[in-house]
Design an enzyme around this catalytic site. Structure first.
Site, PDB file in Angstrom:
ATOM      1  N   LYS A 127      -6.194  -2.608  -0.158  1.00 62.35           N
ATOM      2  CA  LYS A 127      -6.619  -3.252  -1.399  1.00 62.35           C
ATOM      3  C   LYS A 127      -7.290  -4.590  -1.095  1.00 62.35           C
ATOM      4  O   LYS A 127      -6.905  -5.281  -0.149  1.00 62.35           O
ATOM      5  CB  LYS A 127      -5.407  -3.538  -2.299  1.00 62.35           C
ATOM      6  CG  LYS A 127      -4.704  -2.345  -2.893  1.00 62.35           C
ATOM      7  CD  LYS A 127      -3.510  -2.802  -3.722  1.00 62.35           C
ATOM      8  CE  LYS A 127      -2.725  -1.652  -4.311  1.00 62.35           C
ATOM      9  NZ  LYS A 127      -3.445  -0.989  -5.397  1.00 62.35           N
ATOM     10  N   ASP A 167       2.633  -2.622  -2.338  1.00 63.40           N
ATOM     11  CA  ASP A 167       1.561  -1.669  -2.061  1.00 63.40           C
ATOM     12  C   ASP A 167       0.345  -2.402  -1.539  1.00 63.40           C
ATOM     13  O   ASP A 167      -0.410  -3.015  -2.299  1.00 63.40           O
ATOM     14  CB  ASP A 167       1.209  -0.885  -3.333  1.00 63.40           C
ATOM     15  CG  ASP A 167       0.113   0.142  -3.082  1.00 63.40           C
ATOM     16  OD1 ASP A 167      -0.118   0.485  -1.913  1.00 63.40           O
ATOM     17  OD2 ASP A 167      -0.494   0.596  -4.070  1.00 63.40           O
ATOM     18  N   ASP A 184       4.892  -3.059  -8.193  1.00 68.29           N
ATOM     19  CA  ASP A 184       4.613  -1.634  -8.083  1.00 68.29           C
ATOM     20  C   ASP A 184       5.890  -0.797  -8.034  1.00 68.29           C
ATOM     21  O   ASP A 184       5.823   0.429  -7.995  1.00 68.29           O
ATOM     22  CB  ASP A 184       3.751  -1.348  -6.837  1.00 68.29           C
ATOM     23  CG  ASP A 184       2.828  -0.157  -7.036  1.00 68.29           C
ATOM     24  OD1 ASP A 184       2.536   0.174  -8.201  1.00 68.29           O
ATOM     25  OD2 ASP A 184       2.409   0.446  -6.038  1.00 68.29           O
ATOM     26  N   ASP A 233      -4.261   4.637  -1.110  1.00 72.04           N
ATOM     27  CA  ASP A 233      -3.818   3.756  -2.187  1.00 72.04           C
ATOM     28  C   ASP A 233      -3.340   4.542  -3.403  1.00 72.04           C
ATOM     29  O   ASP A 233      -2.883   3.962  -4.384  1.00 72.04           O
ATOM     30  CB  ASP A 233      -4.956   2.814  -2.584  1.00 72.04           C
ATOM     31  CG  ASP A 233      -4.470   1.627  -3.404  1.00 72.04           C
ATOM     32  OD1 ASP A 233      -3.261   1.347  -3.386  1.00 72.04           O
ATOM     33  OD2 ASP A 233      -5.308   0.986  -4.070  1.00 72.04           O
ATOM     34  N   GLU A 244      -0.673   6.407  -3.495  1.00 70.99           N
ATOM     35  CA  GLU A 244       0.567   6.810  -2.825  1.00 70.99           C
ATOM     36  C   GLU A 244       1.721   7.055  -3.779  1.00 70.99           C
ATOM     37  O   GLU A 244       2.660   7.786  -3.464  1.00 70.99           O
ATOM     38  CB  GLU A 244       0.972   5.748  -1.794  1.00 70.99           C
ATOM     39  CG  GLU A 244       1.773   4.559  -2.311  1.00 70.99           C
ATOM     40  CD  GLU A 244       1.055   3.740  -3.383  1.00 70.99           C
ATOM     41  OE1 GLU A 244       1.742   3.171  -4.254  1.00 70.99           O
ATOM     42  OE2 GLU A 244      -0.189   3.648  -3.347  1.00 70.99           O
ATOM     43  N   LYS A 278       9.243   5.287  -9.800  1.00 68.27           N
ATOM     44  CA  LYS A 278       8.448   4.925  -8.621  1.00 68.27           C
ATOM     45  C   LYS A 278       8.938   3.598  -8.056  1.00 68.27           C
ATOM     46  O   LYS A 278       8.881   2.568  -8.717  1.00 68.27           O
ATOM     47  CB  LYS A 278       6.966   4.830  -9.000  1.00 68.27           C
ATOM     48  CG  LYS A 278       6.061   4.323  -7.881  1.00 68.27           C
ATOM     49  CD  LYS A 278       4.626   4.110  -8.388  1.00 68.27           C
ATOM     50  CE  LYS A 278       3.775   3.377  -7.373  1.00 68.27           C
ATOM     51  NZ  LYS A 278       2.415   3.070  -7.900  1.00 68.27           N
ATOM     52  N   ARG A 328       2.029   8.734  -6.540  1.00 65.59           N
ATOM     53  CA  ARG A 328       2.208  10.129  -6.954  1.00 65.59           C
ATOM     54  C   ARG A 328       2.774  10.978  -5.821  1.00 65.59           C
ATOM     55  O   ARG A 328       3.408  11.995  -6.071  1.00 65.59           O
ATOM     56  CB  ARG A 328       0.883  10.691  -7.450  1.00 65.59           C
ATOM     57  CG  ARG A 328      -0.204  10.850  -6.412  1.00 65.59           C
ATOM     58  CD  ARG A 328      -1.589  10.912  -7.030  1.00 65.59           C
ATOM     59  NE  ARG A 328      -1.956   9.635  -7.613  1.00 65.59           N
ATOM     60  CZ  ARG A 328      -3.094   9.419  -8.278  1.00 65.59           C
ATOM     61  NH1 ARG A 328      -3.964  10.408  -8.443  1.00 65.59           N
ATOM     62  NH2 ARG A 328      -3.365   8.235  -8.779  1.00 65.59           N
TER      63      ARG A 328
END
Length: 468
Positions: free
Chosen positions: A248, A241, A259, A318, A320, A236, A322
């Site tokens: 967030k 993010d 992230d 949020d 995202e 990933k 996956r």
């Protein structure tokens, strides 16, 4: 050259063998008195006067009558204190004066772990501020494969550097540049699909997540090796993010430079595999995006169609990670590798479940899990198997689409995320790691900041997992 443009010149290597190296005697607390009985009276008197008790992480220097240091001591505590950590001699590396040291008295079964920890104690992140690494260098203990450990340390340093670099200097373009540099180092092939080309090449969810950012989203595809079983690593690469339109709060956004920790860990592992010339065919897939807020950001309620044709209702922008992994996993599955592994800083639920130090993983392959658990114990890289609990599949099926990217209710958040990803791995043997990628409190060989999780365990387990 600006601080932001600084490139790493530090190397994590063992000292060359030397007759002038200082002996470093490793002593367990309950063995100190026995050891002292073998030493001359002046040494015994000196040790007792210094108050050295061989507690874990303690050190002492022993001089001769003329004041010249003739040996160093490293306290190794008790089995109980050692069980509460790892890389214990790395603490000595940070307190001993500059010079070369050779270990004496260490249990040979602990030599590899402690030697690697000593190497990693030399890591500092000094791109923006001068830092002082440990100056005490270790001669590789007898029986330890020094070259192998140096490659592993370099891979871990790469992972740490990538995670520690803030998003202003580690966006999708810079992550691509890091991949290209690694590919060039190992003569690997690399290709990148970027921007609207992602739509043309059927990576719609990677495009949807990253399209709102100034830097265009991309899928990085690196290949290496011509012989042996096929291994695909998917990392990933969400370089920052914000949470998207489901923004967030500030407290949750502060660490989001990490992230892309899954991508960083995959690249560190890839360096280890290629640097050690393992006989396998390696493919690395990294969807590199920034989840930003703009007028064209993807929205809650949108339904996206993934590469493999499954539709996904967006109930939280949020969730995202996956989504971008799904397209990459679907691509990886099309080539039917012998094993596919994804690594991602995916859910807070995993941290609640196992904390920051354990790398939870999911697999349906019991033999792989057994190999991985045993390997993790051997190399001091703790992992923890979590369940692909199939009855929870209903939780990720919203009714209006095939899948829900953020099931309501808050239960089993890491499990449902893993089940979501499994839908895109097809029939390929698949293992997913939901890692943290960050060390919140400094520890020996593991400073506060970015850290690799699970990579060394995987490297150790791969020969059994892939029958190499």
């Amino acid at each position: 050259m600006t601080r932001q443009e600084k490139t790493r010149t530090m190397t994590l290597t063992f000292a060359p063998p030397s007759s002038e190296a200082l002996p470093l005697q490793v002593i367990e607390a309950d063995a100190l008195e026995t050891w002292l009985k073998t030493q001359p009276d002046p040494v015994c008197d000196w040790i007792r006067n210094t108050g050295f008790t061989a507690s874990l992480g303690s050190t002492a220097l022993v001089p001769d009558p003329q004041g010249t240091v003739i040996m160093a001591l490293a306290g190794y505590g008790t089995p109980g204190t050692r069980a509460r950590g790892r890389f214990h001699l790395a603490a000595a590396a940070n307190t001993l004066p500059a010079g070369s040291y050779r270990l004496e008295g260490l249990d040979p079964t602990r030599a590899e772990e402690e030697a690697l920890g000593w190497l990693l104690s030399g890591y500092v992140f000094d791109r923006y501020k001068d830092q002082k690494p440990a100056k005490a260098r270790l001669i590789a203990p007898e029986g330890v494969d020094a070259g192998r450990l140096e490659v592993i340390a370099a891979g871990e340093a790469l992972t740490r550097d990538l995670i520690n670099t803030p998003a202003a200097d580690m966006g999708p373009a810079e992550l691509e540049a890091a991949c290209r540099e690694l590919a060039a180092q190992h003569n690997a092939e690399i290709g990148v699909s970027e921007g609207d080309a992602l739509l043309d090449q059927n990576f719609p969810m990677i495009h949807a997540v990253g399209r709102a950012a100034d830097q265009t989203p991309r899928l990085i595809d690196m290949s290496w090796g011509d012989d042996g079983p096929a291994l695909t690593l998917v990392g990933k690469g969400v370089c920052f993010d914000t949470g998207g339109l489901n923004l967030k709060p500030g407290g949750s956004m502060g660490l989001m430079k990490k992230d892309m920790g899954g991508a960083a860990t995959v690249l560190g592992l890839a360096h280890m595999i290629m640097g050690l010339d393992l006989q396998l065919r390696l493919r690395v897939l990294i969807p590199a995006v920034e989840n930003a807020v703009s007028s064209n950001a993807f929205r809650p309620g949108d339904i996206l169609t993934a590469r493999n044709g499954l539709t996904v209702e967006i109930n939280n922008t949020d969730a995202e990670g996956r989504l971008v992994l799904a397209d990459a996993l679907a691509l990886g599955a099309e080539a039917t590798p012998d094993l596919m592994i994804s690594m991602a800083t995916l859910t807070g639920a995993a941290r609640v479940a196992v904390g920051p130090d354990l790398a939870p993983y999911y697999t349906d392959e019991d033999a792989m899990a057994s190999a991985l658990d045993a390997a993790a114990a051997r190399v001091a890289d703790p992992v923890w198997r979590m369940p692909f609990h199939t009855p929870y599949e209903a939780m990720i099926e919203p009714g209006i689409a095939d899948l829900d990217n953020a099931p309501k209710g808050g239960f089993a958040g890491s499990v449902t995320a893993a089940l979501f990803l499994r839908r895109f791995a097809g029939e390929v043997p698949y293992t997913h790691f939901d890692i943290y990628g960050w060390n919140p409190v400094a520890a020996p060989a593991r400073p506060k900041g970015g850290v690799g999780m699970g990579a060394r365990a995987l490297l150790e387990a791969l020969p059994e997992m892939l029958s190499l």
